[in-house]
Write a protein that holds these residues in place. Structure first.
Motif, mmCIF file in Angstrom:
data_model
loop_
_atom_site.group_PDB
_atom_site.id
_atom_site.type_symbol
_atom_site.label_atom_id
_atom_site.label_comp_id
_atom_site.label_asym_id
_atom_site.label_seq_id
_atom_site.Cartn_x
_atom_site.Cartn_y
_atom_site.Cartn_z
ATOM 1 N N VAL A 162 0.885 -1.114 -0.060
ATOM 2 C CA VAL A 162 -0.221 -0.652 0.204
ATOM 3 C C VAL A 162 0.700 1.274 -0.068
ATOM 4 O O VAL A 162 1.786 1.659 0.961
ATOM 5 C CB VAL A 162 -0.791 -0.256 1.540
ATOM 6 C CG1 VAL A 162 -1.418 1.069 1.023
ATOM 7 C CG2 VAL A 162 -2.023 -1.141 1.029
ATOM 8 N N GLU A 163 0.061 1.978 -0.995
ATOM 9 C CA GLU A 163 1.167 3.447 -0.665
ATOM 10 C C GLU A 163 0.292 4.160 -0.389
ATOM 11 O O GLU A 163 -0.784 4.820 -0.343
ATOM 12 C CB GLU A 163 1.811 4.024 -2.115
ATOM 13 C CG GLU A 163 2.623 4.970 -2.317
ATOM 14 C CD GLU A 163 3.271 5.153 -3.768
ATOM 15 O OE1 GLU A 163 2.935 6.517 -4.179
ATOM 16 O OE2 GLU A 163 3.261 4.089 -4.449
ATOM 17 N N PHE A 164 0.710 5.419 0.388
ATOM 18 C CA PHE A 164 0.309 6.669 0.660
ATOM 19 C C PHE A 164 0.936 7.915 1.545
ATOM 20 O O PHE A 164 2.333 7.842 0.835
ATOM 21 C CB PHE A 164 -0.171 5.976 3.007
ATOM 22 C CG PHE A 164 -0.042 5.471 3.206
ATOM 23 C CD1 PHE A 164 0.855 6.018 3.991
ATOM 24 C CD2 PHE A 164 0.768 3.905 3.799
ATOM 25 C CE1 PHE A 164 2.111 5.632 5.189
ATOM 26 C CE2 PHE A 164 1.387 3.068 3.993
ATOM 27 C CZ PHE A 164 2.227 3.735 4.728
ATOM 28 N N VAL B 188 -2.582 8.724 8.056
ATOM 29 C CA VAL B 188 -2.371 8.473 6.617
ATOM 30 C C VAL B 188 -3.724 9.300 5.816
ATOM 31 O O VAL B 188 -4.875 8.986 6.601
ATOM 32 C CB VAL B 188 -2.244 6.921 6.994
ATOM 33 C CG1 VAL B 188 -2.361 6.473 5.836
ATOM 34 C CG2 VAL B 188 -0.754 6.015 7.550
ATOM 35 N N PRO C 218 -4.733 6.451 0.473
ATOM 36 C CA PRO C 218 -3.923 5.010 0.825
ATOM 37 C C PRO C 218 -4.767 4.007 -0.252
ATOM 38 O O PRO C 218 -5.564 4.366 -1.268
ATOM 39 C CB PRO C 218 -4.334 4.224 1.936
ATOM 40 C CG PRO C 218 -5.618 4.764 2.435
ATOM 41 C CD PRO C 218 -5.485 6.364 1.391
ATOM 42 N N MET D 191 -5.601 -1.192 3.063
ATOM 43 C CA MET D 191 -5.988 -0.249 3.155
ATOM 44 C C MET D 191 -6.483 0.163 4.858
ATOM 45 O O MET D 191 -6.400 1.159 5.222
ATOM 46 C CB MET D 191 -7.107 0.385 2.427
ATOM 47 C CG MET D 191 -5.816 0.240 0.963
ATOM 48 S SD MET D 191 -7.188 1.090 -0.387
ATOM 49 C CE MET D 191 -8.571 -0.183 -0.895
ATOM 50 N N VAL E 100 -4.059 0.622 6.823
ATOM 51 C CA VAL E 100 -3.051 1.390 7.396
ATOM 52 C C VAL E 100 -3.973 2.213 7.090
ATOM 53 O O VAL E 100 -3.157 3.585 7.477
ATOM 54 C CB VAL E 100 -2.564 1.680 5.527
ATOM 55 C CG1 VAL E 100 -1.554 2.888 5.332
ATOM 56 C CG2 VAL E 100 -1.931 0.350 4.895
ATOM 57 N N GLN F 289 5.344 3.903 1.293
ATOM 58 C CA GLN F 289 4.895 2.580 1.289
ATOM 59 C C GLN F 289 5.250 1.724 2.287
ATOM 60 O O GLN F 289 6.221 1.829 3.201
ATOM 61 C CB GLN F 289 5.687 1.628 -0.023
ATOM 62 C CG GLN F 289 5.624 2.437 -1.419
ATOM 63 C CD GLN F 289 6.150 1.866 -2.522
ATOM 64 O OE1 GLN F 289 6.825 0.888 -2.742
ATOM 65 N NE2 GLN F 289 6.676 2.400 -3.943
#
Length: 202
Positions: free
Chosen positions: A140-142, A150, A153, A169, A172, A193
């Motif tokens: 996951v990228e955020f 956060v 995401p 997600m 995260v 990430q």
């Protein structure tokens, strides 16, 4: 004519005798009715004796004092950030690996004011995947905001696809960070990430 007079006299005598007899019977009956009955009649009436209720005061006995005080019960220890699942009886784990940033490299170095993970929440293992014994991972990228939360995401890699995406997600979004500080001011960090691995133990 003589016979008729003789019969008349006899009839008068008989009638008079009958009236006299009836009169004597009536007089005798009234006397019998008016006389009090012979003998005595006893009437029994039972009287219930009065009941006397005696009240006794009962004082509770004082319990004996314990010789030794009861030992202190150990306090339960609460574990935070434990993943929940509907698959009872199965052991599983979700591994949250270190964060990496596309712009700043590994973000665990605090000497230069980089962001620092504070809270990492384990992802909830999807029930269907757990029942079917499916394992995998999600990257996951955020963005880490100035407040350390956060934002935005999205999944950049998943194996298998669309099985663990939502669970990753959701986890995260609960992460907390110490934000990156540049010149004394917190700044956002984009492109962070994180890889979450879903594995069934045993």
């Amino acid at each position: 004519m003589k016979r008729f007079l003789a019969a008349l006299v006899v009839a008068f005598a008989v009638t008079a005798g009958l009236f006299y007899l009836m009169q004597s019977l009536i007089a005798g009956g009234e006397g019998a009715m008016s006389e009090p009955p012979k003998g005595s009649v006893l009437d029994f009436v039972r009287v219930k004796p009065e009941e006397v209720v005696q009240e006794k005061e009962r004082k509770p006995q004082r319990p004996p004092e314990p010789e030794q005080p009861p030992p202190d019960m150990p306090q339960p220890q609460m574990q935070n950030d434990v993943a929940e699942s509907d698959g009872a009886g199965l052991d599983f784990s979700t591994d949250v690996q270190a964060d990496t940033s596309l712009s700043g490299g590994v973000g665990l170095d605090t000497s230069d004011g980089e962001y620092l993970p504070i809270v990492k929440v384990q992802a909830v293992y999807p029930r269907r995947a757990l029942q079917r014994g499916i394992e995998g991972y999600v990257v996951v990228e955020f963005t880490v905001t100035k407040q350390g939360t956060v934002r935005d995401p999205y999944v950049i890699e998943a194996q298998p696809e669309s099985i663990f995406d939502q669970a990753a997600m959701d986890a995260v979004l609960k992460f907390k960070y110490k934000p990156r500080v540049v010149n004394g001011e917190p700044v956002e960090v984009q492109g962070v990430q994180n890889r979450l691995t879903f594995a069934i133990d045993g």
